[in-house]
Design a protein around this motif. Structure first.
Motif, short mmCIF file in Angstrom:
data_model
loop_
_atom_site.label_atom_id
_atom_site.label_comp_id
_atom_site.label_asym_id
_atom_site.label_seq_id
_atom_site.Cartn_x
_atom_site.Cartn_y
_atom_site.Cartn_z
N UNK A 1 67.59 146.75 32.84
CA UNK A 1 66.40 146.03 32.93
C UNK A 1 66.39 145.02 31.98
N UNK A 2 65.97 143.83 32.14
CA UNK A 2 65.58 142.94 31.19
C UNK A 2 64.15 142.97 30.54
N UNK A 3 64.03 143.03 29.13
CA UNK A 3 63.00 143.03 28.43
C UNK A 3 62.67 141.63 27.88
N UNK A 4 61.24 141.40 28.08
CA UNK A 4 60.95 139.91 27.54
C UNK A 4 59.71 140.13 26.45
N UNK A 5 59.61 139.76 25.48
CA UNK A 5 58.36 139.77 24.51
C UNK A 5 57.94 138.05 24.54
N UNK A 6 56.69 138.05 25.23
CA UNK A 6 56.03 136.71 25.15
C UNK A 6 55.52 136.19 23.95
N UNK A 7 55.95 134.92 23.60
CA UNK A 7 55.31 134.40 22.48
C UNK A 7 54.10 133.54 22.52
N UNK A 8 54.09 132.61 21.81
CA UNK A 8 52.80 131.72 21.75
C UNK A 8 52.77 130.73 22.81
N UNK A 9 54.05 130.44 23.39
CA UNK A 9 53.96 129.04 24.18
C UNK A 9 54.14 129.57 25.67
N UNK A 10 53.45 128.97 26.72
CA UNK A 10 53.59 129.19 28.18
C UNK A 10 54.82 128.50 28.54
N UNK A 11 55.61 129.24 29.28
CA UNK A 11 56.94 128.89 30.00
C UNK A 11 58.18 129.48 29.30
N UNK A 12 57.94 130.17 27.96
CA UNK A 12 59.07 130.52 27.51
C UNK A 12 58.73 131.80 26.70
N UNK A 13 59.62 132.80 26.35
CA UNK A 13 59.30 133.96 25.63
C UNK A 13 60.06 133.84 24.14
N UNK A 14 59.54 134.42 23.00
CA UNK A 14 60.08 134.69 21.76
C UNK A 14 61.34 135.37 21.74
N UNK A 15 61.61 136.33 22.73
CA UNK A 15 62.67 137.22 22.69
C UNK A 15 63.13 137.75 24.06
N UNK A 16 64.12 138.00 24.26
CA UNK A 16 64.47 138.78 25.38
C UNK A 16 65.57 139.68 25.09
N UNK A 17 65.96 140.77 25.83
CA UNK A 17 66.96 141.71 25.39
C UNK A 17 67.52 142.22 26.78
N UNK A 18 68.72 142.58 26.99
CA UNK A 18 69.47 143.25 28.03
C UNK A 18 70.34 144.32 27.55
N UNK A 19 70.50 145.52 27.92
CA UNK A 19 71.38 146.44 27.52
C UNK A 19 71.06 146.36 26.07
N UNK A 20 72.42 146.31 25.19
CA UNK A 20 72.61 146.35 23.92
C UNK A 20 72.38 145.06 23.21
N UNK A 21 71.88 143.89 23.99
CA UNK A 21 71.96 142.63 23.28
C UNK A 21 70.56 142.02 23.14
N UNK A 22 70.10 141.27 22.07
CA UNK A 22 68.67 140.65 22.09
C UNK A 22 69.04 139.10 21.80
N UNK A 23 68.36 138.46 22.35
CA UNK A 23 68.16 136.88 22.07
C UNK A 23 66.85 136.51 21.50
#
Length: 116
Positions: A1-23
């Motif tokens: 499952x992909x986790x996404x953390x919403x940021x302050x700007x529409x159309x993009x998130x501040x962080x995403x995670x998949x399995x053991x990796x974080x962007x």
């Protein structure tokens, strides 16, 4: 499952995670500061973003640093080195690019990190 953390700007998130990796990505919350100040705030935000998804700055695998003026890269390098410390085991692979950034933003940093 992909986790996404919403940021302050529409159309993009501040962080995403998949399995053991974080962007994650960050810029300074105060763009009135000079490059040193903006770098410190940007790195603080990166650390918070990583902690939010179960990692930390010592788990960064790769970093891309975008700065508005490559002549000021030594300023950014000094802040970066202090932030990571002297242990080479904590140093990620890193690239630094000179780019045109929006408004008064002097630095933007993206990282990929492993979860703890």
């Amino acid at each position: 499952m992909i986790e996404r953390v919403q940021g302050a700007y529409a159309g993009r998130n501040k962080s995403s995670a998949y399995k053991d990796l974080i962007w994650t990505v960050a810029t300074s919350s105060d763009t009135s500061l000079d490059l040193e100040g903006q770098t410190k705030l940007t790195l603080e935000t990166i650390a918070k973003n990583l902690e939010e998804l179960g990692s930390n700055k010592f788990r960064i695998l790769s970093a891309q640093v975008y700065i508005a003026n490559m002549q000021h890269k030594p300023i950014m390098d000094n802040v970066w080195k202090k932030w990571l410390g002297e242990n080479p085991q904590n140093w990620p692979q890193r690239a630094c690019l000179g780019v045109q950034l929006e408004g008064s933003v002097l630095i933007e940093i993206t990282v990929v990190a492993a979860r703890v």
